[in-house]
Write a protein that holds these residues in place. Structure first.
Motif, PDB file in Angstrom:
ATOM      1  N   ALA A   1       0.141   1.741 -15.281  1.00 26.13           N
ATOM      2  CA  ALA A   1      -1.086   1.624 -14.474  1.00 26.13           C
ATOM      3  C   ALA A   1      -0.853   0.714 -13.278  1.00 26.13           C
ATOM      4  O   ALA A   1      -1.407   0.939 -12.203  1.00 26.13           O
ATOM      5  CB  ALA A   1      -2.273   1.113 -15.289  1.00 26.13           C
ATOM      6  N   PHE A   2      -0.025  -0.328 -13.472  1.00 20.37           N
ATOM      7  CA  PHE A   2       0.122  -1.361 -12.455  1.00 20.37           C
ATOM      8  C   PHE A   2       0.506  -0.805 -11.086  1.00 20.37           C
ATOM      9  O   PHE A   2      -0.106  -1.144 -10.076  1.00 20.37           O
ATOM     10  CB  PHE A   2       1.161  -2.398 -12.897  1.00 20.37           C
ATOM     11  CG  PHE A   2       1.661  -3.270 -11.776  1.00 20.37           C
ATOM     12  CD1 PHE A   2       0.827  -4.186 -11.174  1.00 20.37           C
ATOM     13  CD2 PHE A   2       2.962  -3.143 -11.316  1.00 20.37           C
ATOM     14  CE1 PHE A   2       1.279  -4.982 -10.123  1.00 20.37           C
ATOM     15  CE2 PHE A   2       3.425  -3.935 -10.272  1.00 20.37           C
ATOM     16  CZ  PHE A   2       2.577  -4.855  -9.673  1.00 20.37           C
ATOM     17  N   LEU A   3       1.508   0.054 -11.035  1.00 22.67           N
ATOM     18  CA  LEU A   3       1.973   0.567  -9.746  1.00 22.67           C
ATOM     19  C   LEU A   3       0.877   1.319  -9.010  1.00 22.67           C
ATOM     20  O   LEU A   3       0.700   1.158  -7.798  1.00 22.67           O
ATOM     21  CB  LEU A   3       3.187   1.485  -9.946  1.00 22.67           C
ATOM     22  CG  LEU A   3       4.485   0.826 -10.415  1.00 22.67           C
ATOM     23  CD1 LEU A   3       5.569   1.874 -10.577  1.00 22.67           C
ATOM     24  CD2 LEU A   3       4.932  -0.253  -9.438  1.00 22.67           C
ATOM     25  N   LEU A   4       0.127   2.127  -9.734  1.00 25.84           N
ATOM     26  CA  LEU A   4      -0.938   2.912  -9.114  1.00 25.84           C
ATOM     27  C   LEU A   4      -2.087   2.021  -8.655  1.00 25.84           C
ATOM     28  O   LEU A   4      -2.616   2.196  -7.548  1.00 25.84           O
ATOM     29  CB  LEU A   4      -1.443   3.973 -10.095  1.00 25.84           C
ATOM     30  CG  LEU A   4      -2.501   4.938  -9.561  1.00 25.84           C
ATOM     31  CD1 LEU A   4      -2.007   5.654  -8.313  1.00 25.84           C
ATOM     32  CD2 LEU A   4      -2.891   5.947 -10.643  1.00 25.84           C
ATOM     33  N   VAL A   5      -2.458   1.061  -9.479  1.00 23.93           N
ATOM     34  CA  VAL A   5      -3.542   0.146  -9.095  1.00 23.93           C
ATOM     35  C   VAL A   5      -3.143  -0.662  -7.865  1.00 23.93           C
ATOM     36  O   VAL A   5      -3.925  -0.826  -6.928  1.00 23.93           O
ATOM     37  CB  VAL A   5      -3.905  -0.787 -10.271  1.00 23.93           C
ATOM     38  CG1 VAL A   5      -4.891  -1.860  -9.814  1.00 23.93           C
ATOM     39  CG2 VAL A   5      -4.495   0.017 -11.421  1.00 23.93           C
ATOM     40  N   ARG A   6      -1.920  -1.166  -7.855  1.00 21.55           N
ATOM     41  CA  ARG A   6      -1.456  -1.944  -6.703  1.00 21.55           C
ATOM     42  C   ARG A   6      -1.487  -1.114  -5.423  1.00 21.55           C
ATOM     43  O   ARG A   6      -1.931  -1.598  -4.362  1.00 21.55           O
ATOM     44  CB  ARG A   6      -0.044  -2.455  -6.957  1.00 21.55           C
ATOM     45  CG  ARG A   6       0.510  -3.306  -5.812  1.00 21.55           C
ATOM     46  CD  ARG A   6       1.894  -3.840  -6.113  1.00 21.55           C
ATOM     47  NE  ARG A   6       2.873  -2.756  -6.229  1.00 21.55           N
ATOM     48  CZ  ARG A   6       4.170  -2.964  -6.473  1.00 21.55           C
ATOM     49  NH1 ARG A   6       4.627  -4.189  -6.681  1.00 21.55           N
ATOM     50  NH2 ARG A   6       5.006  -1.944  -6.560  1.00 21.55           N
ATOM     51  N   ALA A   7      -1.047   0.133  -5.508  1.00 23.35           N
ATOM     52  CA  ALA A   7      -1.056   0.998  -4.339  1.00 23.35           C
ATOM     53  C   ALA A   7      -2.479   1.264  -3.859  1.00 23.35           C
ATOM     54  O   ALA A   7      -2.740   1.303  -2.650  1.00 23.35           O
ATOM     55  CB  ALA A   7      -0.342   2.313  -4.661  1.00 23.35           C
ATOM     56  N   CYS A   8      -3.398   1.425  -4.800  1.00 26.24           N
ATOM     57  CA  CYS A   8      -4.807   1.645  -4.430  1.00 26.24           C
ATOM     58  C   CYS A   8      -5.390   0.412  -3.751  1.00 26.24           C
ATOM     59  O   CYS A   8      -6.105   0.519  -2.742  1.00 26.24           O
ATOM     60  CB  CYS A   8      -5.624   1.998  -5.671  1.00 26.24           C
ATOM     61  SG  CYS A   8      -5.308   3.646  -6.325  1.00 26.24           S
ATOM     62  N   VAL A   9      -5.106  -0.744  -4.287  1.00 30.51           N
ATOM     63  CA  VAL A   9      -5.613  -1.993  -3.695  1.00 30.51           C
ATOM     64  C   VAL A   9      -5.079  -2.154  -2.278  1.00 30.51           C
ATOM     65  O   VAL A   9      -5.815  -2.540  -1.361  1.00 30.51           O
ATOM     66  CB  VAL A   9      -5.211  -3.198  -4.576  1.00 30.51           C
ATOM     67  CG1 VAL A   9      -5.516  -4.515  -3.859  1.00 30.51           C
ATOM     68  CG2 VAL A   9      -5.947  -3.148  -5.912  1.00 30.51           C
ATOM     69  N   GLN A  10      -3.819  -1.831  -2.082  1.00 30.01           N
ATOM     70  CA  GLN A  10      -3.223  -1.948  -0.750  1.00 30.01           C
ATOM     71  C   GLN A  10      -3.891  -1.012   0.250  1.00 30.01           C
ATOM     72  O   GLN A  10      -3.976  -1.324   1.443  1.00 30.01           O
ATOM     73  CB  GLN A  10      -1.724  -1.654  -0.832  1.00 30.01           C
ATOM     74  CG  GLN A  10      -0.931  -2.740  -1.551  1.00 30.01           C
ATOM     75  CD  GLN A  10       0.515  -2.348  -1.806  1.00 30.01           C
ATOM     76  OE1 GLN A  10       0.888  -1.174  -1.697  1.00 30.01           O
ATOM     77  NE2 GLN A  10       1.349  -3.321  -2.143  1.00 30.01           N
ATOM     78  N   GLN A  11      -4.369   0.125  -0.228  1.00 30.25           N
ATOM     79  CA  GLN A  11      -5.033   1.096   0.642  1.00 30.25           C
ATOM     80  C   GLN A  11      -6.559   0.956   0.619  1.00 30.25           C
ATOM     81  O   GLN A  11      -7.269   1.798   1.159  1.00 30.25           O
ATOM     82  CB  GLN A  11      -4.655   2.520   0.218  1.00 30.25           C
ATOM     83  CG  GLN A  11      -3.195   2.852   0.434  1.00 30.25           C
ATOM     84  CD  GLN A  11      -2.801   2.846   1.890  1.00 30.25           C
ATOM     85  OE1 GLN A  11      -3.576   3.259   2.761  1.00 30.25           O
ATOM     86  NE2 GLN A  11      -1.595   2.353   2.184  1.00 30.25           N
ATOM     87  N   GLN A  12      -7.043  -0.119  -0.004  1.00 26.44           N
ATOM     88  CA  GLN A  12      -8.471  -0.404  -0.112  1.00 26.44           C
ATOM     89  C   GLN A  12      -9.232   0.732  -0.785  1.00 26.44           C
ATOM     90  O   GLN A  12     -10.370   1.062  -0.420  1.00 26.44           O
ATOM     91  CB  GLN A  12      -9.065  -0.719   1.264  1.00 26.44           C
ATOM     92  CG  GLN A  12      -8.438  -1.939   1.920  1.00 26.44           C
ATOM     93  CD  GLN A  12      -9.139  -2.348   3.210  1.00 26.44           C
ATOM     94  OE1 GLN A  12     -10.354  -2.164   3.348  1.00 26.44           O
ATOM     95  NE2 GLN A  12      -8.386  -2.895   4.141  1.00 26.44           N
ATOM     96  N   ILE A  13      -8.593   1.348  -1.774  1.00 26.42           N
ATOM     97  CA  ILE A  13      -9.245   2.371  -2.598  1.00 26.42           C
ATOM     98  C   ILE A  13      -9.911   1.664  -3.764  1.00 26.42           C
ATOM     99  O   ILE A  13      -9.290   0.849  -4.446  1.00 26.42           O
ATOM    100  CB  ILE A  13      -8.213   3.391  -3.115  1.00 26.42           C
ATOM    101  CG1 ILE A  13      -7.608   4.170  -1.933  1.00 26.42           C
ATOM    102  CG2 ILE A  13      -8.838   4.337  -4.128  1.00 26.42           C
ATOM    103  CD1 ILE A  13      -6.441   5.047  -2.329  1.00 26.42           C
ATOM    104  N   HIS A  14     -11.159   1.972  -4.003  1.00 26.31           N
ATOM    105  CA  HIS A  14     -11.923   1.277  -5.039  1.00 26.31           C
ATOM    106  C   HIS A  14     -11.464   1.722  -6.433  1.00 26.31           C
ATOM    107  O   HIS A  14     -11.481   2.910  -6.759  1.00 26.31           O
ATOM    108  CB  HIS A  14     -13.417   1.565  -4.869  1.00 26.31           C
ATOM    109  CG  HIS A  14     -14.292   0.737  -5.749  1.00 26.31           C
ATOM    110  ND1 HIS A  14     -13.901  -0.483  -6.280  1.00 26.31           N
ATOM    111  CD2 HIS A  14     -15.564   0.932  -6.204  1.00 26.31           C
ATOM    112  CE1 HIS A  14     -14.877  -0.980  -7.005  1.00 26.31           C
ATOM    113  NE2 HIS A  14     -15.895  -0.138  -6.980  1.00 26.31           N
ATOM    114  N   VAL A  15     -11.061   0.760  -7.242  1.00 31.80           N
ATOM    115  CA  VAL A  15     -10.595   0.998  -8.605  1.00 31.80           C
ATOM    116  C   VAL A  15     -11.561   0.330  -9.573  1.00 31.80           C
ATOM    117  O   VAL A  15     -12.025  -0.787  -9.332  1.00 31.80           O
ATOM    118  CB  VAL A  15      -9.183   0.413  -8.825  1.00 31.80           C
ATOM    119  CG1 VAL A  15      -8.706   0.671 -10.250  1.00 31.80           C
ATOM    120  CG2 VAL A  15      -8.210   0.984  -7.808  1.00 31.80           C
TER     121      VAL A  15
END
Length: 235
Positions: free
Chosen positions: A104-118
């Motif tokens: 999960a970590f890699l995907l969550v980090r990438a989303c946070v970097q792109q300001q995608i709401h998780v």
């Protein structure tokens, strides 16, 4: 990212839901988890064959796609691109909360970097009930997940032997005896310990005592199921 940007991001539509799944009894799944999976465009599964049992049980019919430690590096960018275009994903693992000893970590980090709401839903994870019923202090603890199989194992065990907080580890049934022997070597035979297996399943068991006592108990039986080891901190 400043506070105003953070606030703006929280007002965006969720594009990635992290959905905990039962570690044992399928009834441990929440109503909200079912709703989220029913509304997602795609469900990302650690193992689609394992997840199909849960999805079929709750009548959830959505496209599923594999997301696991062997492919996550390759597909993260693609998933993020799809989220930016408006698709909603839900990530589940075979059991427990995504990101806790599961991908999960890699995907969550990438989303946070792109300001995608998780958003992560509250739900099952094996180490919490194991800790609570261990009889060991719960106010301060350290969760280490699975110990390194080789490189770094000695260093970590030496460090944990001096840890004052309660220590929580995951282990496979095949390696339980070996790990308990190592813990006796590094921590001492009299260190208090609790081993939990098959949490929330029919044959849930908890064995408490010193490391030596727990080791001796499991030496006399065939061990099956997922294992959580809880060890008292140094006093």
């Amino acid at each position: 990212m400043d506070a105003e940007q953070q606030l703006q991001r929280t007002n965006q539509s969720v594009r990635l839901y992290l959905v905990p799944t039962p570690v044992g009894n399928l009834k441990d799944f929440t109503y909200r988890s079912v709703e989220v999976l029913q509304q997602a465009d795609v469900i990302l599964c650690e193992d689609t064959r394992t997840s199909s049992r849960l999805l079929q049980h709750y009548g959830i019919q959505k496209p599923v796609s594999p997301y696991h430690q062997h492919n996550e590096h390759k597909i993260v960018d693609h998933l993020v691109t799809q989220m930016l275009s408006g698709k909603v994903f839900a990530l589940i693992t075979d059991a427990g909360t995504p990101g806790i000893s599961d991908p999960a970590f890699l995907l969550v980090r990438a989303c946070v970097q792109q300001q995608i709401h998780v958003e992560c839903l509250p739900g099952a994870t094996a180490f919490v009930p194991a800790l609570v019923v261990s009889g060991l202090p719960t106010n301060r603890f350290v969760f280490e997940g699975f110990l390194p199989p080789k490189k770094g194992r000695h260093t970590l065990l030496s460090k944990l032997a001096l840890e004052e907080r309660t220590i929580i580890l995951y282990e496979s049934p095949m390696r339980l005896q070996k790990t308990l022997l190592e813990l006796i070597t590094y921590f001492g035979a009299e260190r208090p310990c609790s081993v939990s297996r098959e949490i929330s399943k029919m044959f849930e068991t908890h064995v408490r005592g010193t490391l030596q006592q727990v080791h001796d108990c499991f030496q006399q039986q065939v061990v099956k199921g997922e294992i959580v080891i809880v060890i008292g901190g140094i006093s």
